[in-house]
Design a protein around this motif. Structure first.
Motif, PDB file in Angstrom:
ATOM      1  N   ARG A 257       0.839  -1.194   0.000  1.00 30.37           N
ATOM      2  CA  ARG A 257       0.000   0.000   0.000  1.00 30.37           C
ATOM      3  C   ARG A 257       0.881   1.254   0.000  1.00 30.37           C
ATOM      4  NH1 ARG A 257      -4.554   0.843   3.131  1.00 30.37           N
ATOM      5  NH2 ARG A 257      -3.231   1.923   4.638  1.00 30.37           N
ATOM      6  N   LYS A 258       0.370   2.300  -0.636  1.00 32.45           N
ATOM      7  CA  LYS A 258       1.113   3.561  -0.639  1.00 32.45           C
ATOM      8  C   LYS A 258       1.334   4.054   0.789  1.00 32.45           C
ATOM      9  CE  LYS A 258       0.580   8.399  -1.976  1.00 32.45           C
ATOM     10  NZ  LYS A 258      -0.323   9.390  -2.599  1.00 32.45           N
ATOM     11  N   GLU A 259       0.314   3.885   1.666  1.00 32.54           N
ATOM     12  CA  GLU A 259       0.444   4.319   3.065  1.00 32.54           C
ATOM     13  C   GLU A 259       1.471   3.512   3.832  1.00 32.54           C
ATOM     14  OE1 GLU A 259      -3.379   5.453   1.336  1.00 32.54           O
ATOM     15  OE2 GLU A 259      -2.327   3.532   1.517  1.00 32.54           O
ATOM     16  N   ALA A 260       1.837   2.340   3.270  1.00 33.21           N
ATOM     17  CA  ALA A 260       2.828   1.488   3.926  1.00 33.21           C
ATOM     18  C   ALA A 260       4.254   1.822   3.514  1.00 33.21           C
ATOM     19  CB  ALA A 260       2.534   0.019   3.631  1.00 33.21           C
TER      20      ALA A 260
ATOM     21  N   LEU B 281       3.966   5.180  10.952  1.00 32.07           N
ATOM     22  CA  LEU B 281       4.519   3.821  11.024  1.00 32.07           C
ATOM     23  C   LEU B 281       3.714   2.925  11.955  1.00 32.07           C
ATOM     24  CD1 LEU B 281       6.650   1.663  10.454  1.00 32.07           C
ATOM     25  CD2 LEU B 281       8.055   2.686  12.277  1.00 32.07           C
ATOM     26  N   ASP B 282       3.501   3.377  13.209  1.00 30.78           N
ATOM     27  CA  ASP B 282       2.798   2.530  14.167  1.00 30.78           C
ATOM     28  C   ASP B 282       1.349   2.293  13.754  1.00 30.78           C
ATOM     29  OD1 ASP B 282       2.724   5.316  14.692  1.00 30.78           O
ATOM     30  OD2 ASP B 282       1.848   4.975  16.659  1.00 30.78           O
ATOM     31  N   ALA B 283       0.707   3.304  13.175  1.00 31.72           N
ATOM     32  CA  ALA B 283      -0.673   3.134  12.730  1.00 31.72           C
ATOM     33  C   ALA B 283      -0.768   2.114  11.604  1.00 31.72           C
ATOM     34  CB  ALA B 283      -1.241   4.478  12.269  1.00 31.72           C
ATOM     35  N   GLU B 284       0.204   2.122  10.689  1.00 33.85           N
ATOM     36  CA  GLU B 284       0.184   1.182   9.575  1.00 33.85           C
ATOM     37  C   GLU B 284       0.420  -0.248  10.053  1.00 33.85           C
ATOM     38  OE1 GLU B 284      -0.354  -0.217   5.791  1.00 33.85           O
ATOM     39  OE2 GLU B 284      -0.774   1.784   6.601  1.00 33.85           O
TER      40      GLU B 284
ATOM     41  N   LEU C 144      -0.350  -1.436  13.051  1.00 33.83           N
ATOM     42  CA  LEU C 144      -1.579  -1.869  13.722  1.00 33.83           C
ATOM     43  C   LEU C 144      -2.686  -2.160  12.705  1.00 33.83           C
ATOM     44  CD1 LEU C 144      -1.666   0.517  16.813  1.00 33.83           C
ATOM     45  CD2 LEU C 144      -0.960  -1.877  16.730  1.00 33.83           C
ATOM     46  N   ARG C 145      -2.778  -1.366  11.653  1.00 33.48           N
ATOM     47  CA  ARG C 145      -3.773  -1.631  10.609  1.00 33.48           C
ATOM     48  C   ARG C 145      -3.548  -3.002   9.993  1.00 33.48           C
ATOM     49  NH1 ARG C 145      -4.853  -2.644   5.840  1.00 33.48           N
ATOM     50  NH2 ARG C 145      -2.618  -2.931   5.498  1.00 33.48           N
ATOM     51  N   HIS C 146      -2.259  -3.361   9.783  1.00 29.74           N
ATOM     52  CA  HIS C 146      -1.948  -4.664   9.216  1.00 29.74           C
ATOM     53  C   HIS C 146      -2.490  -5.788  10.099  1.00 29.74           C
ATOM     54  CE1 HIS C 146       0.363  -7.934   7.365  1.00 29.74           C
ATOM     55  NE2 HIS C 146       0.661  -8.306   8.596  1.00 29.74           N
ATOM     56  N   PHE C 147      -2.418  -5.594  11.411  1.00 28.68           N
ATOM     57  CA  PHE C 147      -2.885  -6.619  12.347  1.00 28.68           C
ATOM     58  C   PHE C 147      -4.386  -6.511  12.640  1.00 28.68           C
ATOM     59  CE2 PHE C 147       1.688  -6.663  13.648  1.00 28.68           C
ATOM     60  CZ  PHE C 147       1.924  -8.005  13.400  1.00 28.68           C
TER      61      PHE C 147
ATOM     62  N   ASP D 236      -7.323  -1.417  16.054  1.00 35.73           N
ATOM     63  CA  ASP D 236      -7.750  -0.023  15.965  1.00 35.73           C
ATOM     64  C   ASP D 236      -6.628   0.904  16.439  1.00 35.73           C
ATOM     65  OD1 ASP D 236      -9.215   2.336  15.804  1.00 35.73           O
ATOM     66  OD2 ASP D 236     -10.085   2.075  17.804  1.00 35.73           O
ATOM     67  N   SER D 237      -6.284   1.890  15.633  1.00 34.28           N
ATOM     68  CA  SER D 237      -5.222   2.829  15.987  1.00 34.28           C
ATOM     69  C   SER D 237      -5.740   4.249  16.125  1.00 34.28           C
ATOM     70  CB  SER D 237      -4.114   2.787  14.918  1.00 34.28           C
ATOM     71  OG  SER D 237      -4.622   3.224  13.657  1.00 34.28           O
ATOM     72  N   SER D 238      -7.054   4.404  16.270  1.00 32.74           N
ATOM     73  CA  SER D 238      -7.651   5.748  16.290  1.00 32.74           C
ATOM     74  C   SER D 238      -7.310   6.520  17.568  1.00 32.74           C
ATOM     75  CB  SER D 238      -9.174   5.665  16.128  1.00 32.74           C
ATOM     76  OG  SER D 238      -9.751   4.886  17.179  1.00 32.74           O
ATOM     77  N   VAL D 239      -7.064   5.802  18.671  1.00 29.68           N
ATOM     78  CA  VAL D 239      -6.689   6.476  19.921  1.00 29.68           C
ATOM     79  C   VAL D 239      -5.191   6.769  19.879  1.00 29.68           C
ATOM     80  CG1 VAL D 239      -6.577   6.307  22.422  1.00 29.68           C
ATOM     81  CG2 VAL D 239      -8.516   5.311  21.188  1.00 29.68           C
TER      82      VAL D 239
END
Length: 544
Positions: free
Chosen positions: A230-233, A255-258, A260-263, A266-269
């Motif tokens: 993904r471009k975001e990755a 980096l950390d949000a991407e 967590l998204r892979h797993f 939720d990374s919204s907090v």
């Protein structure tokens, strides 16, 4: 069940995989997760203990006595999680253990091969002691394409298949170089590196792209398209002002949000990064500065004293001052008093670190004498403490011929080889003819401090645990004569036999320690000895 994050590197070495792993682990911690980081080193040494610092940088020692890669120091400093023997493995250690099993007949006549025996050993190492963890970060040393790293990449591939893609994430650290003549960032090296990795069966999920210039949006899209992510990755990783701003920088790039998204987490907090905000603020906005001279043997390679360098910075953070480190080769002081004064007079503190071998020792002794006579704050670590004792023997206790048996046969062996001590496994015994590897006094040991001593006031305690790595000790038989000369033994092993700390009550700040306090210092928890040393240097700077 613990999730695994595998970190590989491509294009060139020294891209900062260890720092990246430590930063990502710190970000995951800031979100409330429990983490541990492990290092897989492909070289054939059993551990780095017998390697020259010029070959491999410093040897980082854990509480349980493992001699490990310096990246474990990054891991500890950024996460506060104490590293242990189970967190660093080398090809040498794996092959040694496998061959020992084969000789015992453990394989029951089977042909011993890289697959499955070596790869199984690597996987067993990765999965050991992880029951209470949320994430295990595994850094593969070296660069993709190296012959020696192939078994580790294969083990990584097998683990991903066994655990499933929802339990594993592959991060590949690459270089996007800037070609000045063309005025462009070039993505082709990253493409080739990812192609090499995928040819081995591992498709990266996230790319961390080291670059000197901002990575344009169209170049990120190009890398994503050619590398099947993904471009975001595609995460840009520009050079940072300091290593302690890297976690904040990587978080800002997602980096950390991407990860967590892979797993599917939720990374919204947002993570709580207040600790890192404070560290960066203290580093970038000092309210003063001090000049510290490190008189050592391996000053040509900063990584040889990596933990020491960082511990001095931490000491500066404790007082919100900038620490200007002057790396001084001890050999320049041998036989040249004018050079000693020229180099050391502008300093606010003098530190003599550990080391092995005779080269530069007389220069270190001369540096100790200068600090003692000029009342400059002095800090001696390991060999530095031993040289402080030899200097005291020669110049304040009247012991002519004082020296160390490490460098010959002095008539007065103030420092000698340690032949036995009590360790976690009981009585440990060594001799001059013992193997060099893994035979030193290694790991955390207890010391008792004199209640009225300077160091007990610094620690705020009379019992401490510190990490050791040494084969020679100050000879306790000389204690009385050295103390008559003004050098006080303020810290001893619990049995009272092994000197751990010396100090001078008649000096503003003069401390020598047999252990390595730099190994336990952290930016958010500076070691008290380094904080005290920098505080004394700050006071000295106001007198000059």
């Amino acid at each position: 069940m613990a999730r695994f994050i595998f970190i590989t590197g491509g294009v060139v070495s020294s891209l900062g995989k260890g720092l990246m792993a430590a930063s990502l682990a710190a970000l995951l911690q800031a979100r409330g997760f429990k983490v541990r980081i492990r290092k897989f080193d492909p070289y054939l040494n059993v551990d780095p203990g017998t390697m020259s610092p010029y070959q491999h940088g410093e040897v980082y020692v854990t509480d349980d006595g493992a001699e490990t890669d310096l990246d474990l120091g990054h891991y500890e400093r950024f996460t506060g999680v104490s590293a242990r023997q189970a967190d660093n493995i080398t090809s040498g250690r794996i092959y040694r253990d496998i061959i020992a099993k084969e000789r015992r007949g453990d394989y029951l006549g089977a042909t011993v091969q890289v697959i499955p025996h070596v790869t199984d050993a690597i996987k067993n190492f990765a999965r050991a002691e992880i029951d209470d963890l949320d994430f295990v970060l595994c850094e593969i040393g070296g660069t993709v394409g190296d012959i020696e790293s192939l078994p580790f990449i294969e083990a990584l591939r097998q683990l991903r298949n066994e655990l499933g893609r929802d339990q594993t994430c592959s991060i590949h650290v690459t270089l996007v170089p800037y070609v000045k003549a063309a005025g462009e960032l070039k993505t082709k090296p990253t493409q080739h590196s990812v192609r090499e990795l995928t040819s081995l069966g591992v498709q990266p999920d996230v790319l961390l792209c080291r670059c000197e210039h901002p990575l344009p949006d169209n170049e990120r899209a190009k890398i994503a398209q050619f590398c099947n992510v993904r471009k975001e990755a595609v995460i840009p990783a520009l050079d940072a002002q300091s290593i302690y701003s890297v976690p904040l920088q990587y978080h800002a790039e997602g980096l950390d949000a991407e990860v967590l998204r892979h797993f599917g987490i939720d990374s919204s907090v947002a993570p709580n990064l207040s600790r890192w905000d404070d560290i960066v603020d203290r580093y970038q906005h000092p309210e003063g500065e001090v000049n510290i001279g490190v008189v050592g043997k391996y000053v040509g390679l900063p990584d040889a004293y990596k933990s020491l360098n960082e511990a001095l910075v931490h000491g500066g953070m404790a007082h919100r001052v900038k620490v200007n480190i002057r790396w001084i080769d001890a050999e320049v002081f041998e036989g040249d008093d004018s050079e000693i004064a020229a180099r050391l007079e502008p300093l606010h503190g003098i530190l003599v670190p550990g080391g092995f071998g005779v080269r530069g020792t007389e220069g270190k002794i001369a540096s100790v004498r200068f600090a003692r006579e000029r009342k400059v704050p002095f800090f001696g670590i390991c060999l530095g403490m031993q040289m402080a004792c030899v200097e005291a023997a020669r110049n304040t206790a009247g012991i002519e011929g004082a020296g160390s048996t490490e460098f010959g046969e002095p008539s007065e062996p103030v420092v000698g080889i340690i032949t036995e001590w009590m360790g976690p496994e009981g009585l440990q015994q060594r001799g001059a003819e013992s193997d060099l590897g893994g035979t030193m006094r290694l790991g955390a040991y207890e010391a008792k401090l004199a209640g009225n001593s300077h160091v007990s006031a610094i620690y705020g305690a009379t019992t401490i645990w510190e990490r050791h790595r040494h084969r020679y000790e100050v000879n306790g038989a000389y204690r009385e004569r050295l103390e008559q000369g003004g050098l006080v033994f303020s810290g001893m092993s619990p049995d009272g036999l092994l000197p751990e700390i010396v100090e001078r009550p008649d000096h503003p700040w003069f401390v020598g320690v047999q252990f390595h306090p730099e190994l336990k210092s952290k930016p958010f928890d500076p070691h008290p000895l380094f904080a005290g040393f920098i505080g004394a240097a700050l006071a000295q700077s106001r007198l000059v």
